[in-house]
Design an enzyme around this catalytic site. Structure first.
Site, PDB file in Angstrom:
ATOM      1  N   PHE A 141       0.860  -1.190   0.000  1.00  0.00           N
ATOM      2  CA  PHE A 141       0.000   0.000   0.000  1.00  0.00           C
ATOM      3  C   PHE A 141       0.893   1.235   0.000  1.00  0.00           C
ATOM      4  O   PHE A 141       1.663   1.447   0.933  1.00  0.00           O
ATOM      5  CB  PHE A 141      -0.948   0.060   1.207  1.00  0.00           C
ATOM      6  N   ASP A 227       9.333   3.168   2.085  1.00  0.00           N
ATOM      7  CA  ASP A 227       8.125   3.925   2.410  1.00  0.00           C
ATOM      8  C   ASP A 227       7.865   3.758   3.908  1.00  0.00           C
ATOM      9  O   ASP A 227       7.334   2.740   4.348  1.00  0.00           O
ATOM     10  CB  ASP A 227       6.948   3.399   1.577  1.00  0.00           C
ATOM     11  N   LYS A 269       2.424  11.302   7.266  1.00  0.00           N
ATOM     12  CA  LYS A 269       1.622  11.040   8.455  1.00  0.00           C
ATOM     13  C   LYS A 269       2.160  11.738   9.713  1.00  0.00           C
ATOM     14  O   LYS A 269       2.041  12.942   9.831  1.00  0.00           O
ATOM     15  CB  LYS A 269       1.447   9.530   8.630  1.00  0.00           C
TER      16      LYS A 269
HETATM   17  C1  LIG Z   1      -0.914   6.178   4.406  1.00  0.00           C
HETATM   18  C2  LIG Z   1       0.163   5.637   3.556  1.00  0.00           C
HETATM   19  C3  LIG Z   1       0.461   6.206   2.305  1.00  0.00           C
HETATM   20  C4  LIG Z   1      -0.354   7.317   1.679  1.00  0.00           C
HETATM   21  O1  LIG Z   1      -0.410   8.464   2.452  1.00  0.00           O
HETATM   22  P1  LIG Z   1      -1.578   9.554   2.174  1.00  0.00           P
HETATM   23  O2  LIG Z   1      -1.212  10.701   3.071  1.00  0.00           O
HETATM   24  O3  LIG Z   1      -2.873   8.904   2.562  1.00  0.00           O
HETATM   25  O4  LIG Z   1      -1.522   9.886   0.725  1.00  0.00           O
HETATM   26  C5  LIG Z   1       1.536   5.684   1.594  1.00  0.00           C
HETATM   27  N1  LIG Z   1       2.266   4.663   2.083  1.00  0.00           N
HETATM   28  C6  LIG Z   1       1.996   4.085   3.277  1.00  0.00           C
HETATM   29  C7  LIG Z   1       2.852   2.967   3.761  1.00  0.00           C
HETATM   30  C8  LIG Z   1       0.930   4.543   4.043  1.00  0.00           C
HETATM   31  O5  LIG Z   1       0.636   3.953   5.203  1.00  0.00           O
END
Ligand SMILES: *Cc1c(COP(=O)(O)O)cnc(C)c1O
Length: 420
Positions: A141, A227, A269
């Site tokens: 994701f 990520d 985040k």
């Molecule tokens: C939440 C998340 C995203 C996307 O972030 P948004 O601020 O919702 O665009 C990308 N990668 C990971 C691992 C995430 O948990």
């Protein structure tokens, strides 16, 4: 104030139905608690998907927001502003990189890393134009843009949104042999990976997976792109999940035996404590230098309000020892859940790191058991959300105390044991 019933009715009538929320309306938050309009209090065990690691409405972060909002909010990058450089130095020092590129949402951070990686492939690695590939993992994701969903294997996220962006190759997560095979292709520019797969259900890979993946990437001149949007900023009991078992508080020596260094690091985040959307991509100059003026950007990226909030959010992580707290409470949580597992057949597995944990429910992923349990948890004063059908993720704000955690554990125990 709108009642729970009226607030839900308005969202249902006027909002696009792109989410399926638990039937609870939140009207206020403070620390680990949130309240509904009727005044019922809940423990937040989602933390806005780990954006609110510092707790709701943290006074230090809100002070920064208030002060900066009365001073200067947005300049665009057509001009310098007097906060951005301070933020850039702090994040580079904290995470050990030479340069940072600020954006807003996590998905924009991922898009930014993909663009940097592709450009690096053509200008530095010598990949023929338009042939660069990025290796990604199954069950990933990384966000919701058209390019990012192009390499998702969640049919809900992907179906009927094509045509898809080409240039991505998928390998199974936690499979070094398949990764090694994919890296034999000389047009591969990068390997994009979550150190722990949060949305997929808190999938924790083998201890040596990331280190060996980094070695393979190094050997094939492929950029390792981590990520850490969900796993970063103390969530897993270290500043970054790639820090492994390092016990530092951020600006550390990053010992080679515990630290896997990505070439590109994506944060979002909790980088700004859930108070403002701030994301960032970090890299050393040799890589970041491929981006020249006019080649990438965002009107809001690096705005003084967002980066002032982010500075305060990182200060809270350091000043309140959130790394150590996540580590300590996380191991208590998992051992208590394992105890519950031995008493209750509902619990199939318990897994996680720091305060990013999941309980897999002993039922089919198509059953509504996990959802129904989350509704019961809500009625008992604790908010969590199922992910991928039968998995419940438990990720409270990292400012929780041990006493609060023990109260939460008794709510979870009671709910599960009453279920049968
Ligand atoms: C939440 C998340 C995203 C996307 O972030 P948004 O601020 O919702 O665009 C990308 N990668 C990971 C691992 C995430 O948990």
């Amino acid at each position: 104030m709108l009642s729970t019933k009226d607030a839900i009715a308005l969202e249902n009538q006027y909002g696009a139905h792109n989410y399926h929320p638990l039937p609870v309306v939140l009207a206020r938050g403070e620390g680990v608690y949130v309240w509904d309009p009727e005044g019922n209090r809940y423990f937040d065990f989602l933390s806005a998907y780990s954006a609110v690691n510092q707790g709701h409405c943290h006074p230090h972060i809100i002070d920064a927001l208030k002060q900066q909002s009365e001073t200067l909010t947005l300049t665009s990058r057509a001009f310098y502003n007097n906060v951005l450089g301070e933020f850039e130095k702090l994040v580079c020092d904290t995470f050990g990189f030479e340069n940072v590129l600020p954006m807003n949402t996590g998905a924009e951070g991922v898009e930014t890393a993909i663009k940097i990686c592709r450009k690096w492939a053509y200008e530095k690695k010598g990949v023929p134009e338009n042939e660069a590939k990025i290796v990604v993992c199954s069950n990933n994701f990384h966000g919701r843009t058209t390019t990012i969903i192009s390499f998702s294997d969640d049919s809900n996220a992907r179906d009927h949104f094509g045509p898809y962006t080409p240039g991505f190759v998928k390998v199974p997560y936690n499979d070094l042999q398949k990764l090694n095979e994919a890296l034999q292709d000389e047009t591969v520019a990068g390997f994009l990976v979550e150190p722990i797969q949060g949305e997929a259900g808190v999938n924790v890979p083998d201890d040596d997976y990331l280190r060996k993946a980094a070695e393979l990437c190094g050997r094939h001149n492929v950029l390792l792109i981590a990520d850490e949007i969900q796993t970063g900023i103390a969530r897993t009991g270290s500043m970054l999940a790639v820090c492994g078992n390092c016990t530092c508080e951020g600006a550390c020596e990053r010992r080679a035996d515990t630290y896997v260094r990505p070439d590109l690091l994506i944060l979002g985040k909790a980088l700004a404590g859930g108070v403002y959307p701030v994301s960032a991509v970090l890299a050393d100059k040799e890589i970041m230098d491929v981006i020249k003026p006019g080649q990438h950007g965002s009107t809001f990226g690096g705005n003084p309000l967002g980066v002032r909030v982010a500075i305060a959010a990182l200060e809270v992580v350091r000043d309140e020892n959130l790394i150590q707290n996540a580590r300590k409470l996380g191991s208590i949580f998992r051992s208590e859940m394992k105890k519950l597992q031995s008493e209750c057949s509902l619990v199939a597995t318990v897994r996680g790191k720091g305060l990013l944990n999941a309980v897999e429910i002993n039922d089919s992923p198509d059953s509504s058991t996990a959802w129904d349990l989350c509704v019961k948890l809500k009625e008992n004063g604790l908010l969590a959300k199922p992910t991928h059908g039968n998995i419940i993720r438990f990720a409270p704000p990292l400012v929780m105390t041990k006493e609060q955690l023990m109260e939460c554990i008794s709510i979870i125990r009671k709910t599960f044991l009453e279920w049968g």
